[in-house]
Write a protein that holds these residues in place. Structure first.
Motif, PDB file in Angstrom:
ATOM      1  N   LEU A 388      32.713  -4.471  12.454  1.00 37.96           N
ATOM      2  CA  LEU A 388      32.200  -5.096  13.667  1.00 37.96           C
ATOM      3  C   LEU A 388      33.122  -4.702  14.811  1.00 37.96           C
ATOM      4  N   ARG A 389      32.568  -4.063  15.826  1.00 45.06           N
ATOM      5  CA  ARG A 389      33.381  -3.526  16.918  1.00 45.06           C
ATOM      6  C   ARG A 389      32.945  -4.127  18.250  1.00 45.06           C
ATOM      7  N   PHE A 390      33.964  -4.650  18.980  1.00 43.43           N
ATOM      8  CA  PHE A 390      33.776  -5.176  20.328  1.00 43.43           C
ATOM      9  C   PHE A 390      34.763  -4.535  21.303  1.00 43.43           C
ATOM     10  N   SER A 391      35.267  -3.355  21.010  1.00 45.99           N
ATOM     11  CA  SER A 391      36.304  -2.760  21.858  1.00 45.99           C
ATOM     12  C   SER A 391      35.779  -2.550  23.280  1.00 45.99           C
ATOM     13  N   TYR A 392      36.635  -2.884  24.253  1.00 47.25           N
ATOM     14  CA  TYR A 392      36.341  -2.739  25.692  1.00 47.25           C
ATOM     15  C   TYR A 392      35.122  -3.565  26.114  1.00 47.25           C
ATOM     16  N   ALA A 393      34.775  -4.567  25.366  1.00 50.91           N
ATOM     17  CA  ALA A 393      33.662  -5.450  25.731  1.00 50.91           C
ATOM     18  C   ALA A 393      34.200  -6.676  26.453  1.00 50.91           C
ATOM     19  N   THR A 394      33.324  -7.327  27.197  1.00 48.05           N
ATOM     20  CA  THR A 394      33.689  -8.557  27.894  1.00 48.05           C
ATOM     21  C   THR A 394      33.510  -9.718  26.919  1.00 48.05           C
ATOM     22  N   ILE A 395      34.586 -10.068  26.241  1.00 45.65           N
ATOM     23  CA  ILE A 395      34.558 -11.140  25.257  1.00 45.65           C
ATOM     24  C   ILE A 395      35.896 -11.852  25.291  1.00 45.65           C
ATOM     25  N   THR A 396      35.862 -13.178  25.200  1.00 46.46           N
ATOM     26  CA  THR A 396      37.073 -13.998  25.310  1.00 46.46           C
ATOM     27  C   THR A 396      37.249 -14.834  24.045  1.00 46.46           C
ATOM     28  N   ASP A 397      38.248 -15.736  24.109  1.00 48.37           N
ATOM     29  CA  ASP A 397      38.491 -16.629  22.971  1.00 48.37           C
ATOM     30  C   ASP A 397      37.384 -17.647  22.784  1.00 48.37           C
ATOM     31  N   ASP A 398      36.510 -17.798  23.786  1.00 46.34           N
ATOM     32  CA  ASP A 398      35.387 -18.727  23.631  1.00 46.34           C
ATOM     33  C   ASP A 398      34.433 -18.286  22.520  1.00 46.34           C
ATOM     34  N   ALA A 399      34.421 -16.996  22.220  1.00 46.65           N
ATOM     35  CA  ALA A 399      33.555 -16.507  21.151  1.00 46.65           C
ATOM     36  C   ALA A 399      34.121 -16.805  19.770  1.00 46.65           C
ATOM     37  N   PHE A 400      35.388 -17.249  19.711  1.00 40.51           N
ATOM     38  CA  PHE A 400      36.035 -17.535  18.437  1.00 40.51           C
ATOM     39  C   PHE A 400      36.514 -18.983  18.428  1.00 40.51           C
ATOM     40  N   PRO A 401      35.608 -19.947  18.337  1.00 43.09           N
ATOM     41  CA  PRO A 401      36.031 -21.348  18.296  1.00 43.09           C
ATOM     42  C   PRO A 401      36.683 -21.684  16.955  1.00 43.09           C
ATOM     43  N   ALA A 402      37.389 -22.777  16.940  1.00 42.91           N
ATOM     44  CA  ALA A 402      38.059 -23.197  15.705  1.00 42.91           C
ATOM     45  C   ALA A 402      37.067 -23.578  14.624  1.00 42.91           C
ATOM     46  N   SER A 403      35.858 -23.944  15.016  1.00 44.99           N
ATOM     47  CA  SER A 403      34.836 -24.344  14.045  1.00 44.99           C
ATOM     48  C   SER A 403      34.017 -23.171  13.532  1.00 44.99           C
ATOM     49  N   LEU A 404      34.477 -21.939  13.769  1.00 42.41           N
ATOM     50  CA  LEU A 404      33.704 -20.772  13.347  1.00 42.41           C
ATOM     51  C   LEU A 404      33.594 -20.700  11.829  1.00 42.41           C
ATOM     52  N   THR A 405      34.653 -21.037  11.151  1.00 42.43           N
ATOM     53  CA  THR A 405      34.644 -20.975   9.678  1.00 42.43           C
ATOM     54  C   THR A 405      34.570 -22.357   9.052  1.00 42.43           C
ATOM     55  N   SER A 406      34.117 -23.340   9.807  1.00 45.38           N
ATOM     56  CA  SER A 406      33.989 -24.684   9.240  1.00 45.38           C
ATOM     57  C   SER A 406      32.835 -24.720   8.250  1.00 45.38           C
ATOM     58  N   GLY A 407      32.911 -25.622   7.325  1.00 46.19           N
ATOM     59  CA  GLY A 407      31.903 -25.703   6.280  1.00 46.19           C
ATOM     60  C   GLY A 407      32.282 -24.805   5.114  1.00 46.19           C
TER      61      GLY A 407
END
Length: 837
Positions: A388-407
């Motif tokens: 999965l590649r997001f290099s040079y994309a407009t992406i911040t820490d909001d895309a990786f919340p702490a609940s991403l791997t919950s459950g």
């Protein structure tokens, strides 16, 4: 001049002939043929024939000019090769161009101003195409594609797909395009003329449907809608063009497996392109796409309600087009980098389920929306996603919340091995916190090698590519300093096994020596030995006086090496019970002051090199392997190209105990190690102050004693000779034993690329089969003796019941190669038995 005698004939008949003859001989021209009369005389034929015969030969002239019938034929010039002909044509074209430039420079040669007007660019382009050598014209290329099924029109400066493509292959004339007023000529003036008996195209039984179409690097701006009639197309490559839109019928190419539309000007794709059932690779990078509506064709239910997922676009004889019921069910690789996609314009609820590689680089993913986290959750549900590649994309820490791997964290990115966040606004801390619940081990060091199974390599910020040895050295330094983060075993050590400051300082000194000298020094300092089995604390402790004494005199003693954990997925495959140690080779000594720990790049077998510097260096380190928790169940041991230390290291209790170290081992691979008939054996004892005893033993009897359950032995490309293949050695190695149940008998013996000159041992062993067609203890099925120096094949080998017998690459001349090339192993053994009888 010699006197010519005259015949007594009338003056009126002979005088003109005499003058003509004298004049001809004086001018040194060729004399008239004696068989033909002179045209200027009116006398009858016999008169000049008699006069010619009466002329005597001149004794002063020894060499006379030969008649036309007697001339020696001049040898013809040798025929030019294709390369020479092309070079000659190019030289003539350059010479003609140079002459035209010279003549254009002299304006006095023009008769009028109309002669000095330069040619139009189109005419000049046609002349350049005519002078272009080395490839066929566009029309001839299209005609040849009828018999091959592959058409390559790359770099032809075409404004569209030629109409001749549809006329020659389909027999139809496509509708004219608005963007192309007039198509350029596709025939070349330099094309070779065809013979009258030559067909214009292949026969009906030779014609093939077009399956591959490559038209990249052209000026195509529009595609004809008749392209859908090529229903057999599997590969379409149209990258590096000027295509802005595609016809809706383009999605009717349901046999497509690879589609490349990168580096164009596309703003959208056809609606039904997401229903292609067999498409596996789609590249639409470097375009202007603003959305990815994967589920758009399925919104109104037109495809789902079709009977059998098949519907016809024509009448009774119309083509039947099969659509998929889910978006791109076989898509593996999707590249949409360098577009204008955001998280809200991507239909992440209908992502292709079989995706393994997804590239979203250089896209405004998080611009003006808050759905980037939902996009990451949807991507995490893909069970086969590996990159999965997001290099040079407009992406911040909001895309990786702490609940991403919950459950259930095991279902989030279960197969992901590479996450590229290079030059983005995401931080290492935010990504690590969001992905900490994954089952994979997070690695934030980026290398060019593929990540091992069970590891997730993440690149955040500026990508710094490191060599494997640099990563390993940093990891070991962190472990020794007690500052390891994300380690899988150092944090779980008990407090009494943590290294002290003095031990850490000595470890750093030893590490410095490792980088300075290029060899691993035996370290006598106390190190935490980690093993899955329980180990008492007394075995881990080493007295400090002895350690200081050993360190003060380098090389005076050799301590017992620490137990290395080989259960890592990088080396051990638990499913196949296979252990593979990386190859080792002596470092090249090109300069005494140059040294590098980087893996050598001399060949494919040594390119991987030694990744973990803690691995043992002997070729067969049984002391370390037998201490692993999987030693009792190990079935395959691969030790290819381990040439650094040609020795076998055994524990001290091997000779005392009658139990094998690896009781379940069935396959041993020692190819390319450089073993000879004898091998150095080191018995590792418990006493760390004394050097381990060394001895020299025969290789094959040693392997027979250590691994009684072997079924496959691979000794390819070593230095074994015929003296090692004695009858008693081969009998113990190959034959099964009823007294020893563990000895099941060898099935595969591979001795390719050694120094074997004769087969006397096998000849004596074959005597067992005289009078006995079946020997119960014989289990050998494959014998590989290729690329040796065998001078003779004994006829007794025909008695051996072998399924595979390979003898290519030897020096014997009898039997000939055709004996086994025609009938294989059975024919060769039968021929040998015939010689014996």
């Amino acid at each position: 001049m010699s006197r010519v005698p005259q015949v007594s004939t009338p003056r009126s008949q002979t005088r003109p002939a005499v003058k003509t003859t004298l004049t001809t001989s004086t001018s040194r021209s060729r004399a008239p043929s004696p068989s033909k009369p002179l045209a200027s005389t009116s006398s009858p034929a016999p008169a000049p024939r008699v006069r010619t015969k009466s002329i005597p030969k001149s004794p002063s002239k020894s060499v006379r000019r030969a008649s036309p019938e007697e001339e020696i034929p001049v040898p013809k010039a040798p025929a030019l090769s294709i390369k020479e002909a092309i070079a000659l044509k190019r030289a003539e074209a350059k010479k003609a161009a140079a002459k035209s430039i010279t003549s254009d420079a002299n304006l006095d040669t023009f008769e009028g101003l109309e002669d000095a007007v330069p040619e139009s660019p189109l005419t000049k382009k046609r002349e350049d195409d005519a002078l272009e050598l080395g490839r066929w014209s566009v029309k001839e290329t299209i005609e040849r594609a009828r018999s091959t099924g592959t058409l390559n029109l790359a770099s032809r400066s075409l404004p569209c797909l030629p109409s001749a493509l549809f006329e020659i292959h389909l027999g139809i004339t496509p509708d004219p395009l608005e963007s192309v007023v007039q198509e350029p000529s596709i025939t070349s003036t330099e094309s070779p003329s065809k013979r009258q008996t030559q067909r214009s195209g292949p026969a009906w039984f030779e014609a093939q449907d077009l399956q591959v179409l490559k038209a990249w690097c052209n000026e195509i701006a529009e595609i004809q809608h008749e392209i859908s009639l090529f229903g057999s197309l599997k590969v379409v490559d149209l990258h590096q063009n000027k295509i802005s839109t595609l016809p809706d019928t383009f999605a009717d190419l349901t046999a497509l497996t690879t589609l490349d539309l990168s580096h164009n000007s596309l703003t959208s794709l056809p609606r039904n392109i997401w229903t292609l059932p067999t498409l596996s690779h789609l590249n639409v990078s470097h375009n202007a796409l603003t959305s990815l509506p994967f589920g758009e064709p399925f919104g109104d239910g037109t495809i789902r309600s079709a009977k059998g997922d098949t519907w016809s676009t024509g009448g009774f004889f119309g083509p039947v087009i099969t659509r998929a019921t889910i978006p791109l069910p076989r898509l593996l690789d999707l590249d949409v980098s360098f577009n204008k996609l955001t998280a809200s314009t991507i239909d992440y609820n209908n992502l292709p389920s079989a995706l393994t590689k997804f590239d979203l680089s250089s896209n405004p993913i998080s611009s003006g929306n808050a759905e980037s986290a939902a996009l990451l959750r949807a991507l995490g549900s893909l069970n086969q996603l590996k990159e999965l590649r997001f290099s040079y994309a407009t992406i911040t820490d909001d895309a990786f919340p702490a609940s991403l791997t919950s459950g259930d964290a095991a279902r989030v990115f279960p197969a992901l091995g590479l996450l590229d966040l290079e030059e983005t606004q995401a931080t290492t801390g935010g990504v690590q916190q969001a992905l900490s619940g994954l089952k994979q081990t997070l690695l934030f060091d980026f290398t060019k090698d593929e990540p091992p199974k069970g590891m997730l390599r993440i690149a955040v910020g500026k990508k710094v590519v490191k060599e494997p040895w640099e990563i390993e050295a940093e990891r070991r330094a962190r472990h020794r300093n007690g500052q390891s983060q994300g380690s899988d075993w150092a944090d779980s050590l008990p407090k009494e096994t943590q290294p002290t400051q003095e031990q850490a300082r000595e470890a750093r000194e030893n590490e410095h020596d490792l980088f300075a000298e290029g060899v691993r020094r035996p370290s006598c300092t106390a190190r935490p030995a980690v093993s899955d089995s329980a180990t008492s604390q007394s075995e881990r402790k080493v007295d400090s006086p002895s350690s200081s004494q050993c360190s003060s005199v380098p090389g005076s003693c050799t301590s017992q090496p620490p137990i290395v954990n080989l259960a890592n997925m990088q080396y051990f495959n638990s499913g196949a019970q296979t252990l593979t140690l990386p190859p080792l080779a002596p470092p090249t000594r090109s300069h005494t002051r140059s040294f590098s720990l980087a893996a050598p790049t001399l060949g494919p077998s040594l390119s991987k090199g030694k990744i973990d510097i803690a691995l043992p260096t002997p070729t067969l380190p049984l002391t370390v392997i037998s201490a692993q928790p999987f030693a009792q169940t190990l079935q395959t041991l691969v030790l290819s190209n381990r040439k650094l230390d040609l020795s076998v290291v055994l524990p001290s209790l091997t000779s005392e105990s009658g139990f094998p170290l690896l009781p379940a081992l069935e396959e041993l691979v020692l190819d390319g190690c450089g073993f000879g008939d004898m091998v150095t054996v080191t018995h590792q004892g418990e006493d760390s102050l004394s050097a381990p005893p060394k001895s020299t033993e025969a290789l094959l009897p040693l392997l027979t004693r250590l691994f009684p359950s072997l079924r496959t032995l691979d000794l390819t490309y070593n230095f074994l000779t015929s003296s090692a293949l004695r009858k008693d050695v081969l009998s113990e190695l190959i034959m099964a034993s009823q007294d020893t149940p563990a000895r099941k008998g060898l099935r595969h013996l591979r001795l390719r690329g050694n120094r074997i000159t004769d087969l006397d041992g096998f000849q004596e062993l074959a005597e067992v089969f005289k009078g006995h067609r079946v020997v119960s203890d014989w289990k050998l099925e494959e014998l590989d003796l290729r690329d040796n120096e065998i001078a003779k094949l004994p006829p007794e080998l025909g008695l051996l019941p072998l399924d595979v017998f390979l003898v290519d690459g030897n020096v014997f001349r009898i039997p000939q190669r055709k004996v086994w090339e025609r009938e294989g192993t059975k024919g060769l053994l039968s021929w040998l038995r015939g010689r014996l009888e």
